[in-house]
Design a protein around this motif. Structure first.
Motif, short mmCIF file in Angstrom:
data_model
loop_
_atom_site.label_atom_id
_atom_site.label_comp_id
_atom_site.label_asym_id
_atom_site.label_seq_id
_atom_site.Cartn_x
_atom_site.Cartn_y
_atom_site.Cartn_z
N PRO A 88 0.83 -1.21 0.00
CA PRO A 88 0.00 0.00 0.00
C PRO A 88 0.87 1.26 0.00
CG PRO A 88 -0.66 -1.51 1.76
CD PRO A 88 0.57 -2.07 1.14
N ASP A 89 0.45 2.27 -0.78
CA ASP A 89 1.21 3.52 -0.81
C ASP A 89 0.86 4.38 0.40
OD1 ASP A 89 -1.21 4.85 -1.35
OD2 ASP A 89 -0.72 5.25 -3.44
N GLU A 90 1.35 5.61 0.43
CA GLU A 90 1.15 6.49 1.59
C GLU A 90 -0.32 6.84 1.83
OE1 GLU A 90 1.86 8.82 -2.08
OE2 GLU A 90 3.05 7.28 -1.09
N ASN A 91 -1.16 6.68 0.81
CA ASN A 91 -2.60 6.92 0.96
C ASN A 91 -3.37 5.64 1.27
OD1 ASN A 91 -2.41 9.73 0.31
ND2 ASN A 91 -2.20 9.15 -1.83
N ASN A 124 -5.59 -5.92 6.31
CA ASN A 124 -4.41 -5.13 6.62
C ASN A 124 -4.87 -3.69 6.92
OD1 ASN A 124 -2.17 -3.31 6.22
ND2 ASN A 124 -1.09 -4.94 5.15
N PRO A 125 -4.59 -3.16 8.12
CA PRO A 125 -5.06 -1.82 8.48
C PRO A 125 -4.46 -0.70 7.63
CG PRO A 125 -3.57 -2.66 10.16
CD PRO A 125 -3.81 -3.79 9.19
N ASN A 126 -3.37 -0.97 6.92
CA ASN A 126 -2.76 0.05 6.06
C ASN A 126 -3.46 0.19 4.72
OD1 ASN A 126 -0.72 0.64 7.96
ND2 ASN A 126 0.45 -1.13 7.26
N VAL A 127 -4.33 -0.75 4.39
CA VAL A 127 -5.03 -0.73 3.10
C VAL A 127 -6.33 0.05 3.25
CG1 VAL A 127 -6.14 -2.13 1.32
CG2 VAL A 127 -3.98 -2.88 2.33
N LYS A 128 -6.44 1.12 2.47
CA LYS A 128 -7.63 2.00 2.51
C LYS A 128 -8.40 2.01 1.19
CE LYS A 128 -6.23 3.63 6.55
NZ LYS A 128 -6.30 2.63 7.55
N ILE A 129 -7.66 1.83 0.08
CA ILE A 129 -8.26 1.93 -1.25
C ILE A 129 -7.81 0.75 -2.11
CG2 ILE A 129 -8.45 3.33 -3.36
CD1 ILE A 129 -7.55 5.74 -1.52
N LEU A 130 -8.76 0.07 -2.72
CA LEU A 130 -8.47 -1.00 -3.67
C LEU A 130 -8.53 -0.41 -5.07
CD1 LEU A 130 -10.78 -3.76 -2.14
CD2 LEU A 130 -8.37 -3.31 -1.64
N ARG A 131 -7.53 -0.69 -5.89
CA ARG A 131 -7.48 -0.14 -7.24
C ARG A 131 -7.31 -1.25 -8.26
NH1 ARG A 131 -3.71 4.84 -8.99
NH2 ARG A 131 -5.43 5.93 -8.00
N TYR A 132 -7.96 -1.04 -9.40
CA TYR A 132 -7.83 -1.95 -10.54
C TYR A 132 -7.78 -1.09 -11.79
CZ TYR A 132 -8.66 -5.75 -13.77
OH TYR A 132 -8.53 -6.66 -14.78
N THR A 133 -6.76 -1.26 -12.62
CA THR A 133 -6.67 -0.53 -13.87
C THR A 133 -6.84 -1.51 -15.02
OG1 THR A 133 -4.25 -0.72 -13.91
CG2 THR A 133 -5.18 1.28 -12.92
N VAL A 134 -7.50 -1.03 -16.08
CA VAL A 134 -7.85 -1.92 -17.18
C VAL A 134 -7.94 -1.15 -18.49
CG1 VAL A 134 -10.32 -1.66 -16.64
CG2 VAL A 134 -9.56 -3.65 -17.93
N SER A 135 -7.55 -1.81 -19.56
CA SER A 135 -7.69 -1.23 -20.89
C SER A 135 -9.17 -1.08 -21.22
CB SER A 135 -7.03 -2.15 -21.93
OG SER A 135 -7.48 -1.83 -23.23
#
Length: 178
Positions: A88-91, A124-135
């Protein structure tokens, strides 16, 4: 290392030695994991192995997040894989990618892997946002992500994959809807 379980699949973390073997162009001994790789997943075609191996070498704590083999529990066949691009990144954002072998398309395995991986990572308490990128041309993946209720939040140009749509969902919202 913990195996993530879904209805039909065991999601098994790929050992670091297997990354190194695959990255060198060789075939690991899948029998050592008590699985079969009949479809030669990760051995032929595009693969995230090199990208993930770099991250593991920089930070061994990334290994459980990096890549999980989707193994059909009954047959012990690898049908695909899913993994996070980084910790997870800083956000608190974490991005996932997945692939299913062509012979196993349209059987719900992609959605099953995504749900299992996200159900695991939102603990995981550090995970706030789930992201998925797609064509925008990847109709099957767009169908899955929309079905799972992710919101389109923007787009980006990936240097390897080109134009991608960015979908996100809060970890909290995912947890309450499990």
């Amino acid at each position: 290392m913990e195996i993530i379980k879904s209805l039909r699949l065991d999601l098994i973390a790929l050992p670091e030695t297997f990354y190194e073997i695959l990255d060198s162009g060789n075939t690991p001994k899948w029998d050592d994991l008590q699985i079969k790789n009949t479809f030669r997943h990760l051995e032929i075609g595009p693969s995230p192995i090199s990208f993930r191996l770099e991250r593991i070498k920089k930070n061994p704590e990334f290994l459980p997040f990096a890549l999980r083999l989707g193994v059909e529990r009954e047959s012990r066949e690898i049908i695909g894989s899913a993994g996070f691009h980084d910790l997870p990144d800083e956000n608190g954002m974490i991005e996932i990618g997945f692939g299913v072998v062509p012979k196993c398309h349209n059987q719900g395995y992609g959605q099953e892997m995504l749900n299992a991986m996200w159900s695991w990572v939102v603990k995981n308490p550090n995970v706030k946002i789930l992201r998925y990128t797609v064509s925008p041309e990847n109709k099957p993946s767009l169908h899955i992500i929309k079905k799972l209720g992710f919101d389109l939040v923007g787009e980006q140009i990936d240097e390897i994959d080109g134009r991608e749509l960015i979908y996100e969902k809060s970890a909290y919202e995912f947890r309450v809807n499990i």
